[in-house]
Structures are given as structure tokens and as C-alpha cells.
Design an enzyme around this catalytic site. Structure first.
Site, PDB file in Angstrom:
ATOM      1  N   ASP A 172       0.850  -1.199   0.000  1.00 49.19           N
ATOM      2  CA  ASP A 172       0.000   0.000   0.000  1.00 49.19           C
ATOM      3  C   ASP A 172       0.885   1.248   0.000  1.00 49.19           C
ATOM      4  O   ASP A 172       2.022   1.230   0.475  1.00 49.19           O
ATOM      5  CB  ASP A 172      -0.910   0.015   1.240  1.00 49.19           C
ATOM      6  CG  ASP A 172      -2.162   0.857   1.038  1.00 49.19           C
ATOM      7  OD1 ASP A 172      -3.245   0.269   0.814  1.00 49.19           O
ATOM      8  OD2 ASP A 172      -2.061   2.099   1.067  1.00 49.19           O
ATOM      9  N   ASP A 207       3.895   2.676  -4.555  1.00 49.09           N
ATOM     10  CA  ASP A 207       3.021   3.569  -5.326  1.00 49.09           C
ATOM     11  C   ASP A 207       2.766   2.830  -6.633  1.00 49.09           C
ATOM     12  O   ASP A 207       3.642   2.755  -7.498  1.00 49.09           O
ATOM     13  CB  ASP A 207       3.709   4.913  -5.596  1.00 49.09           C
ATOM     14  CG  ASP A 207       2.851   5.808  -6.481  1.00 49.09           C
ATOM     15  OD1 ASP A 207       1.740   5.386  -6.871  1.00 49.09           O
ATOM     16  OD2 ASP A 207       3.295   6.930  -6.787  1.00 49.09           O
ATOM     17  N   TYR A 214     -13.163   7.955 -13.507  1.00 50.75           N
ATOM     18  CA  TYR A 214     -13.279   6.700 -12.743  1.00 50.75           C
ATOM     19  C   TYR A 214     -13.889   5.593 -13.615  1.00 50.75           C
ATOM     20  O   TYR A 214     -13.368   4.479 -13.680  1.00 50.75           O
ATOM     21  CB  TYR A 214     -14.121   6.953 -11.492  1.00 50.75           C
ATOM     22  CG  TYR A 214     -14.155   5.783 -10.533  1.00 50.75           C
ATOM     23  CD1 TYR A 214     -13.103   5.558  -9.650  1.00 50.75           C
ATOM     24  CD2 TYR A 214     -15.234   4.903 -10.501  1.00 50.75           C
ATOM     25  CE1 TYR A 214     -13.123   4.481  -8.763  1.00 50.75           C
ATOM     26  CE2 TYR A 214     -15.264   3.834  -9.624  1.00 50.75           C
ATOM     27  CZ  TYR A 214     -14.211   3.622  -8.754  1.00 50.75           C
ATOM     28  OH  TYR A 214     -14.235   2.556  -7.888  1.00 50.75           O
TER      29      TYR A 214
HETATM   30  N1  LIG Z   1     -15.840   1.185  -2.014  1.00 48.84           N
HETATM   31  C1  LIG Z   1     -16.593   1.012  -3.094  1.00 48.84           C
HETATM   32  O1  LIG Z   1     -17.801   1.265  -3.079  1.00 48.84           O
HETATM   33  C2  LIG Z   1     -15.964   0.493  -4.360  1.00 48.84           C
HETATM   34  C3  LIG Z   1     -16.835   0.123  -5.407  1.00 48.84           C
HETATM   35  C4  LIG Z   1     -16.292  -0.356  -6.583  1.00 48.84           C
HETATM   36  C5  LIG Z   1     -14.924  -0.482  -6.726  1.00 48.84           C
HETATM   37  N2  LIG Z   1     -14.108  -0.114  -5.700  1.00 48.84           N
HETATM   38  C6  LIG Z   1     -12.668  -0.268  -5.922  1.00 48.84           C
HETATM   39  O2  LIG Z   1     -12.123  -1.109  -4.921  1.00 48.84           O
HETATM   40  C7  LIG Z   1     -10.744  -0.791  -4.727  1.00 48.84           C
HETATM   41  C8  LIG Z   1     -10.488  -0.592  -3.245  1.00 48.84           C
HETATM   42  O3  LIG Z   1     -11.285   0.504  -2.793  1.00 48.84           O
HETATM   43  P1  LIG Z   1     -11.730   0.685  -1.279  1.00 48.84           P
HETATM   44  O4  LIG Z   1     -13.155   1.021  -1.296  1.00 48.84           O
HETATM   45  O5  LIG Z   1     -11.231  -0.440  -0.474  1.00 48.84           O
HETATM   46  O6  LIG Z   1     -10.936   2.038  -0.960  1.00 48.84           O
HETATM   47  P2  LIG Z   1      -9.989   2.446   0.255  1.00 48.84           P
HETATM   48  O7  LIG Z   1      -9.742   3.891   0.060  1.00 48.84           O
HETATM   49  O8  LIG Z   1     -10.564   1.956   1.543  1.00 48.84           O
HETATM   50  O9  LIG Z   1      -8.656   1.615  -0.035  1.00 48.84           O
HETATM   51  C9  LIG Z   1      -7.826   1.915  -1.118  1.00 48.84           C
HETATM   52  C10 LIG Z   1      -6.390   1.660  -0.725  1.00 48.84           C
HETATM   53  O10 LIG Z   1      -5.567   1.899  -1.878  1.00 48.84           O
HETATM   54  C11 LIG Z   1      -4.413   2.575  -1.456  1.00 48.84           C
HETATM   55  N3  LIG Z   1      -3.844   3.334  -2.558  1.00 48.84           N
HETATM   56  C12 LIG Z   1      -4.344   4.437  -3.166  1.00 48.84           C
HETATM   57  N4  LIG Z   1      -3.499   4.859  -4.123  1.00 48.84           N
HETATM   58  C13 LIG Z   1      -2.456   3.999  -4.123  1.00 48.84           C
HETATM   59  C14 LIG Z   1      -1.267   3.909  -4.883  1.00 48.84           C
HETATM   60  N5  LIG Z   1      -0.959   4.810  -5.826  1.00 48.84           N
HETATM   61  N6  LIG Z   1      -0.409   2.900  -4.620  1.00 48.84           N
HETATM   62  C15 LIG Z   1      -0.684   1.997  -3.644  1.00 48.84           C
HETATM   63  N7  LIG Z   1      -1.797   2.030  -2.891  1.00 48.84           N
HETATM   64  C16 LIG Z   1      -2.666   3.026  -3.132  1.00 48.84           C
HETATM   65  C17 LIG Z   1      -4.893   3.500  -0.334  1.00 48.84           C
HETATM   66  O11 LIG Z   1      -3.817   3.926   0.498  1.00 48.84           O
HETATM   67  C18 LIG Z   1      -5.892   2.607   0.390  1.00 48.84           C
HETATM   68  O12 LIG Z   1      -5.277   1.876   1.414  1.00 48.84           O
HETATM   69  C19 LIG Z   1     -10.479   0.458  -5.573  1.00 48.84           C
HETATM   70  O13 LIG Z   1      -9.880   0.075  -6.785  1.00 48.84           O
HETATM   71  C20 LIG Z   1     -11.867   1.010  -5.820  1.00 48.84           C
HETATM   72  O14 LIG Z   1     -11.927   1.772  -7.007  1.00 48.84           O
HETATM   73  C21 LIG Z   1     -14.591   0.371  -4.515  1.00 48.84           C
END
Ligand SMILES: NC(=O)c1ccc[n+]([C@@H]2O[C@H](COP(=O)([O-])OP(=O)(O)OC[C@H]3O[C@@H](n4cnc5c(N)ncnc54)[C@H](O)[C@@H]3O)[C@@H](O)[C@H]2O)c1
Length: 275
Positions: free
Chosen positions: A38, A64, A177
Site C-alpha cells: 500500500d 506507489d 473513474y
Molecule cells: N468502495 C466502493 O464502493 C468500491 C466500489 C467499486 C470499486 N471499488 C474499488 O475497490 C478498490 C479498493 O477501494 P476501497 O473502497 O477499499 O478504498 P480504500 O480507500 O478503503 O482503499 C484503497 C487503498 O488503496 C491505497 N492506494 C491508493 N493509491 C495507491 C497507490 N498509488 N499505490 C498503492 N496504494 C494506493 C490506499 O492507500 C488505500 O489503502 C479500488 O480500486 C476502488 O476503485 C470500490
């Protein structure tokens, strides 16, 4: 019954939070050793502590995923720590709610459509690039860094990319997105074709609205929650474990004839809005 990921090594990007953390915990329950990757190294270490408390083997690496060098170093760190990578979940991602969250928080309750800077006519090119770099290029860089190690080891593997219902449903004010997630879905199919010769299966999961930190301000804004639930036949938002269970199926042997596919754990949202 044997645990479904007994003896397997899983690398999970975005593993410090939300869906990635949910996958880390669920995969560990099924016997996997976990490398939590992360951008937020401190939170990743906290997840490692949770995993070790469960009795799992785990370590973390800061990455990253938008950087090729960083992704290569992440995959190398997993191999150095645990000898190989058997499965990868690419869950690192950002959304408007993530990277302009303060502004959204400040105007909670205000309709996103009031913000013309989120619409394509006015969206800044910088914000477009930032999102595509992490959500699309980051998944490509993660997949290939991992697949290079899997191919070199010669014992196959599985990769699960986190897309979204937004891969196939246009959302006003979220074009970057939606395009990034449609790209992840196509990227998944392309990788599946190219990696089949190495016995590496590549699939995607497209979550509906899931209760995670990314959902940020929206999830505490009851009218927004009510409206999402109204559009969801199963009448609830999803939880990280709902997505982790779909990822688990695609990561383990039970899906051994599945590649280049996507599963939408969305409570029926897609069936409702796209039918
Ligand atoms: N939460 C929702 O409703 C939802 C719905 C559809 C898809 N998603 C997708 O699920 C995935 C996870 O989302 P989430 O809801 O758990 O979000 P979250 O924000 O809880 O977790 C995302 C994680 O990604 C890490 N991150 C961000 N940029 C980064 C980078 N450049 N390098 C490494 N790590 C990085 C962040 O530090 C964080 O820990 C994402 O791809 C998101 O688009 C989420």
C-alpha cells in the site's frame, strides 16, 4: 476440508484499507501468507499486525502502484520475503471521494452535479491523469510485475483485479473513474489471453457500493445511502467481505477453468440499472 489457499502466497495492493484489507483477512483465514502492499505504509503495518494476531504469516511493503519502479520493487520484495507469489489482488485505487474528499466532506449533502469541475467539460487534465495513472496504469504495472515473477517461477498463478460496476455503467461526474474501470476490465481480458500460456489466470471483480473508507462522506450521508439501497435489489450496501469472498473464489483452485471473466458482487444493482 483443507483451507482454500493453504500454503499460497498472496500479494494484495491497497491492502491497508477497505476491500484490500478485507481480502487480506479473508485469504489469511483460508491459509494464505499475505504481503500487504500500500501507499500508506503505516496502515499496511497495522493490517500485518492484525494478520499475525490471527496466526497468519504476513509482511508489508510500501508501494506507489502508479510507478513502474515501485511495482517492480513490490513484487521483488514479496518474492524475497516468501519465495514466490501465487496470487495477487490489485485493489489499490482512488476515486473522487478519495482524492478530493475534503472538498466533498465540506459540502456534504450537496449534489455532486453542482460541481461542474467534476464534469468532463471542466475537469482538469491533472485530475484526469492522476486517476488514470493509479486506477488503470497502476493495475497494468501491478499485473505485469507480478506475472513476470509467476512466469519465471513456472508454477502458474492467479490475479484478481478490482474493477467496479462503473466499468459498465456510466456515472455522471465520474467519467475518469468509469473509464479507468472499463479499462481495468479490458486489461483483465488482454492479460488473461497473454498469460494463459503461463497457466496464470486473470479475472476481475466489479463491486457495487461497498462500505469502505473510499465511500467517505457519501456513506455517512443518509439520503445518498437510502438512494443507493433503493437501486439495489438486495436492499443493502456491500461490505468488504462480500468482495473478498468473490476474490477468494477467483484466486483459488475452485475457479480453475475461469479466466478473462468479471464477477459483479453488487446486490443486483447492475441487473436493475442495466435492464
Ligand atoms: N468502495 C466502493 O464502493 C468500491 C466500489 C467499486 C470499486 N471499488 C474499488 O475497490 C478498490 C479498493 O477501494 P476501497 O473502497 O477499499 O478504498 P480504500 O480507500 O478503503 O482503499 C484503497 C487503498 O488503496 C491505497 N492506494 C491508493 N493509491 C495507491 C497507490 N498509488 N499505490 C498503492 N496504494 C494506493 C490506499 O492507500 C488505500 O489503502 C479500488 O480500486 C476502488 O476503485 C470500490
Amino acid at each position: 476440508m483443507a483451507a482454500r489457499l493453504d500454503g499460497k502466497v498472496a500479494l494484495i495492493t491497497g491492502g491497508a484499507s477497505g476491500i484490500g484489507r478485507g481480502c487480506a483477512l479473508r485469504f489469511a483465514e483460508e491459509g494464505a501468507t499475505i504481503m500487504v502492499a500500500d501507499l500508506n505504509g503505516e496502515r499496511a503495518e497495522k493490517v500485518v499486525a492484525e494478520l499475525i494476531a490471527m496466526g497468519a504469516k504476513a509482511d508489508s511493503v510500501q508501494v506507489d502502484t502508479a510507478s513502474e519502479e515501485s511495482c517492480e520493487a513490490m513484487a521483488a520484495a514479496a518474492v524475497a520475503a516468501f519465495g514466490r507469489i501465487d496470487t495477487c489482488v490489485a485493489a489499490a485505487g482512488i476515486s473522487h471521494a478519495g482524492y478530493v474528499s475534503r472538498e466533498i466532506d465540506e459540502q456534504r449533502g450537496r449534489d455532486r452535479m453542482d460541481r461542474t469541475d467534476m464534469l468532463l467539460l471542466d475537469k482538469s487534465l491533472d485530475s484526469w491523469h492522476k486517476l488514470i495513472d493509479v486506477n488503470l496504469t497502476g493495475v497494468m504495472l501491478t499485473n505485469r510485475a507480478v506475472a513476470r515473477r509467476m512466469a519465471a517461477a513456472g508454477s502458474g498463478g492467479t490475479i484478481v483485479n478490482i474493477a467496479s460496476v462503473a466499468a459498465v455503467t456510466a456515472l455522471m461526474g465520474s467519467a475518469d473513474y468509469c473509464v479507468s474501470k472499463a479499462g481495468v476490465w479490458m486489461l483483465t481480458k488482454c492479460f488473461a489471453l497473454e498469460l494463459a500460456r503461463h497457466k496464470i489466470r486473470v479475472n476481475a471483480v466489479g463491486p457495487g457500493y461497498i462500505r469502505t473508507p473510499m465511500s467517505g462522506a457519501a456513506i455517512t450521508h443518509q439520503p445518498w445511502v437510502d438512494s443507493q439501497i433503493r437501486h439495489t435489489p438486495l436492499r443493502r450496501l456491500g461490505e468488504a467481505v462480500d468482495i473478498a469472498n468473490a476474490c477468494l473464489y477467483l484466486a483459488c483452485e475452485e475457479s480453475s477453468f475461469v479466466t478473462g471473466e468479471i464477477i459483479f458482487p453488487d446486490g443486483g444493482y447492475g441487473a436493475a440499472v442495466r435492464s
